[in-house]
Write a protein that holds these residues in place. Structure first.
Motif, PDB file in Angstrom:
ATOM      1  N   ASN A   1      -1.159  -3.971 -25.992  1.00 19.31           N
ATOM      2  CA  ASN A   1      -2.456  -4.724 -25.932  1.00 19.31           C
ATOM      3  C   ASN A   1      -2.038  -5.848 -26.855  1.00 19.31           C
ATOM      4  OD1 ASN A   1      -4.565  -4.829 -24.189  1.00 19.31           O
ATOM      5  ND2 ASN A   1      -5.695  -4.322 -25.967  1.00 19.31           N
TER       6      ASN A   1
ATOM      7  N   LYS B   1      -0.972  -0.873 -19.247  1.00 18.94           N
ATOM      8  CA  LYS B   1      -1.373  -0.490 -20.447  1.00 18.94           C
ATOM      9  C   LYS B   1      -2.426   1.041 -21.018  1.00 18.94           C
ATOM     10  CE  LYS B   1      -5.600  -3.783 -20.779  1.00 18.94           C
ATOM     11  NZ  LYS B   1      -5.858  -5.314 -21.895  1.00 18.94           N
TER      12      LYS B   1
ATOM     13  N   LYS C   1       2.523 -10.368 -19.705  1.00 21.42           N
ATOM     14  CA  LYS C   1       1.085 -10.295 -19.280  1.00 21.42           C
ATOM     15  C   LYS C   1       0.676  -9.505 -18.491  1.00 21.42           C
ATOM     16  CE  LYS C   1      -2.897 -10.359 -21.472  1.00 21.42           C
ATOM     17  NZ  LYS C   1      -3.829  -9.738 -19.967  1.00 21.42           N
TER      18      LYS C   1
ATOM     19  N   ALA D   1      -8.462 -15.675 -25.950  1.00 27.66           N
ATOM     20  CA  ALA D   1      -7.104 -14.526 -26.553  1.00 27.66           C
ATOM     21  C   ALA D   1      -7.359 -14.935 -27.538  1.00 27.66           C
ATOM     22  CB  ALA D   1      -6.158 -15.992 -25.491  1.00 27.66           C
TER      23      ALA D   1
ATOM     24  N   THR E   1      -1.453  -5.062 -18.359  1.00 31.17           N
ATOM     25  CA  THR E   1      -2.181  -5.002 -18.158  1.00 31.17           C
ATOM     26  C   THR E   1      -2.024  -4.359 -17.343  1.00 31.17           C
ATOM     27  OG1 THR E   1      -3.102  -7.243 -18.002  1.00 31.17           O
ATOM     28  CG2 THR E   1      -4.586  -6.085 -16.798  1.00 31.17           C
TER      29      THR E   1
ATOM     30  N   GLY F   1       0.527  -7.996 -25.059  1.00 30.79           N
ATOM     31  CA  GLY F   1       0.061  -8.806 -23.999  1.00 30.79           C
ATOM     32  C   GLY F   1      -0.830 -10.329 -23.965  1.00 30.79           C
ATOM     33  N   PHE F   2      -1.894  -9.388 -25.299  1.00 27.45           N
ATOM     34  CA  PHE F   2      -3.185 -11.308 -25.910  1.00 27.45           C
ATOM     35  C   PHE F   2      -2.187 -12.376 -26.158  1.00 27.45           C
ATOM     36  CE2 PHE F   2      -5.711  -7.947 -25.593  1.00 27.45           C
ATOM     37  CZ  PHE F   2      -6.827  -8.086 -24.370  1.00 27.45           C
TER      38      PHE F   2
ATOM     39  N   LEU G   1       1.097 -13.435 -25.908  1.00 25.91           N
ATOM     40  CA  LEU G   1       1.773 -13.657 -24.834  1.00 25.91           C
ATOM     41  C   LEU G   1       0.818 -14.953 -24.160  1.00 25.91           C
ATOM     42  CD1 LEU G   1       4.092 -11.550 -23.567  1.00 25.91           C
ATOM     43  CD2 LEU G   1       4.864 -13.568 -24.961  1.00 25.91           C
ATOM     44  N   TYR G   2      -0.496 -14.107 -23.394  1.00 25.54           N
ATOM     45  CA  TYR G   2      -1.294 -14.652 -22.740  1.00 25.54           C
ATOM     46  C   TYR G   2      -2.026 -15.998 -23.949  1.00 25.54           C
ATOM     47  CZ  TYR G   2      -5.570 -15.361 -20.379  1.00 25.54           C
ATOM     48  OH  TYR G   2      -7.737 -15.901 -19.711  1.00 25.54           O
TER      49      TYR G   2
ATOM     50  N   CYS H   1       6.150 -15.638 -19.719  1.00 25.96           N
ATOM     51  CA  CYS H   1       4.746 -14.944 -20.742  1.00 25.96           C
ATOM     52  C   CYS H   1       3.474 -14.523 -20.276  1.00 25.96           C
ATOM     53  CB  CYS H   1       3.954 -15.760 -21.229  1.00 25.96           C
ATOM     54  SG  CYS H   1       5.614 -16.106 -23.208  1.00 25.96           S
ATOM     55  N   SER H   2       2.791 -15.315 -18.845  1.00 27.92           N
ATOM     56  CA  SER H   2       2.018 -14.540 -18.050  1.00 27.92           C
ATOM     57  C   SER H   2       2.199 -13.817 -17.094  1.00 27.92           C
ATOM     58  CB  SER H   2       1.362 -16.468 -17.652  1.00 27.92           C
ATOM     59  OG  SER H   2       2.166 -16.348 -16.345  1.00 27.92           O
TER      60      SER H   2
END
Length: 386
Positions: free
Chosen positions: A170, A284, A277, A213, A281, A173-174, A176-177, A273-274
């Motif tokens: 998590n 995770k 992410k 984000a 998702t 991911g956040f 990178l977001y 990066c997206s």
């Protein structure tokens, strides 16, 4: 004398060039109109024309709107002021979206953003407002969904039952977001790269995307701090999760190297990066679901997070379906299913988590105490963490 005449002729020529300089643009590049209703925008002229200028509005699709007029002839005889405005009426005929471009003196302006217009034709204005309200509700639901778990951890002074793989995935991911959103929203160089690649495109990142984000990184960081300070028994990040995160790190480092070598742009790096992410998702939720299954309990893990995430995901999909109907844009759901598919995937996992909490493992709790055997008890204690 000859030199004087030459200077005078040059000055006259320069004045004529200056006089003939002009610019054209639309007063807006985006307009929304309701079916059978009308709106207006303006073609703006700045400067004086020396020769006749013919401007033609070209619709990408016929039948969605009526434009009146669609052609302007500007001459130095009919131009009255340096700054002039020509009114254009748009009447909605059928729900959908289209692009309006221009031809100036027969030449197509395919890269002139100032002479480009997007028109959205909606079935009903009420659906637009409902969609906006739904958008804010799911934004709030997703934003506060982090705190039930933080509260449960604080109340129990323990993170036993919360899967560390889920938290690790998590936070990555956040982060990178956040990089993607910050880059496209705040960094002019990356915005310029996006504008160069998509001359008529709209920046997909809004301020609320950036705020969400960054807040997600903040809230997840609090949970990570709790994992270091509260009782965690023998829990740790698994080898599988470390391997996956290592692979993602390798991709990021290679991508940064390609940027440094001018092989790709920073915009491409942010899109990579997206994509990571999106991959996170998809995976995770799996570690927490497997952990609940192995423990046959959801104790120590907050159902409030899932209920809020489920609410946000459901409303997000509802908003997409309302917008698809209102703008007759079903391709946004079925033609490019990534966003809708991810939302549906998350909602299905949320339903599975709710089944685990309220049905499958409703009657048992699990408490792991260092140095002691696993304890099972009746659900008289479960109500405390419901």
């Amino acid at each position: 004398m000859i030199v004087s005449k030459i200077i005078i002729l040059v000055l006259i020529g320069c004045l004529r060039v200056v006089k003939s300089e002009y610019s054209l643009k639309f007063s807006t590049n985006d307009i929304t109109v309701i079916v059978d209703e009308n709106k207006t925008f303006n073609l703006l002229l700045n400067g004086f024309v020396d020769e006749a200028v013919n401007v033609t509005l070209v619709e990408a699709y016929d039948g969605l709107v009526d434009l009146n007029p669609t052609e302007f002839l500007i001459t130095k005889e009919n131009q009255q002021n340096q700054d002039e405005s020509f009114l254009v009426e748009v009447v909605g005929r059928k729900a959908g979206h289209l692009e309006v471009t221009t031809e100036v003196n027969g030449e197509f302006n395919d890269k002139n953003k100032s002479l480009f217009l997007r028109i959205l034709v909606a079935n009903a204005s009420s659906i637009i407002y409902i969609s906006i309200v739904i958008g804010w509700i799911y934004f709030v639901a997703w934003s506060i969904s982090f705190y039930p778990q933080i509260y449960v951890n604080y109340k129990r002074k323990s993170v036993v039952g919360l899967n560390f793989d889920f938290i690790a995935l998590n936070i990555v991911g956040f982060i990178l977001y956040s990089l993607f959103n910050i880059g496209l929203y705040w960094i002019p160089e990356i915005q310029a790269e996006y504008a160069s690649r998509y001359p008529t495109g709209v920046n997909p990142v809004l301020l609320n995307d950036v705020v969400f984000a960054l807040h997600a990184v903040f809230a997840t960081s609090i949970t990570i701090y709790q994992c270091f300070t509260y009782e965690r028994a023998e829990q740790r990040i698994s080898v599988t999760a470390r391997s996956i995160l290592g692979l993602f790190l390798a991709v990021i480092l290679i991508s940064m190297g390609l940027v440094a070598g001018d092989v790709i742009l920073w915009l491409d790096f942010l899109y990579i990066c997206s994509y990571i992410k999106l991959s996170i998702t998809l995976i995770k939720y799996i570690p927490q679901a497997v952990m609940n299954y192995r423990r046959k309990s959801t104790q120590g893990w907050s159902i409030g997070n899932i209920l809020l995430d489920f609410t946000g995901g459901l409303l997000s999909m509802l908003q997409m379906m309302l917008n698809a109907y209102n703008y007759d844009d079903w391709a946004s759901l079925f033609g490019d299913p990534t966003k809708f598919g991810l939302g549906l995937f998350s909602v299905l996992f949320d339903i599975f988590f709710m089944l685990q909490h309220y049905v499958f493992y409703r009657t048992t709790t699990y408490e792991e105490i260092p140095g002691e055997d696993v304890q099972e008890s009746s659900n008289s204690d479960v109500q405390e963490h419901s």
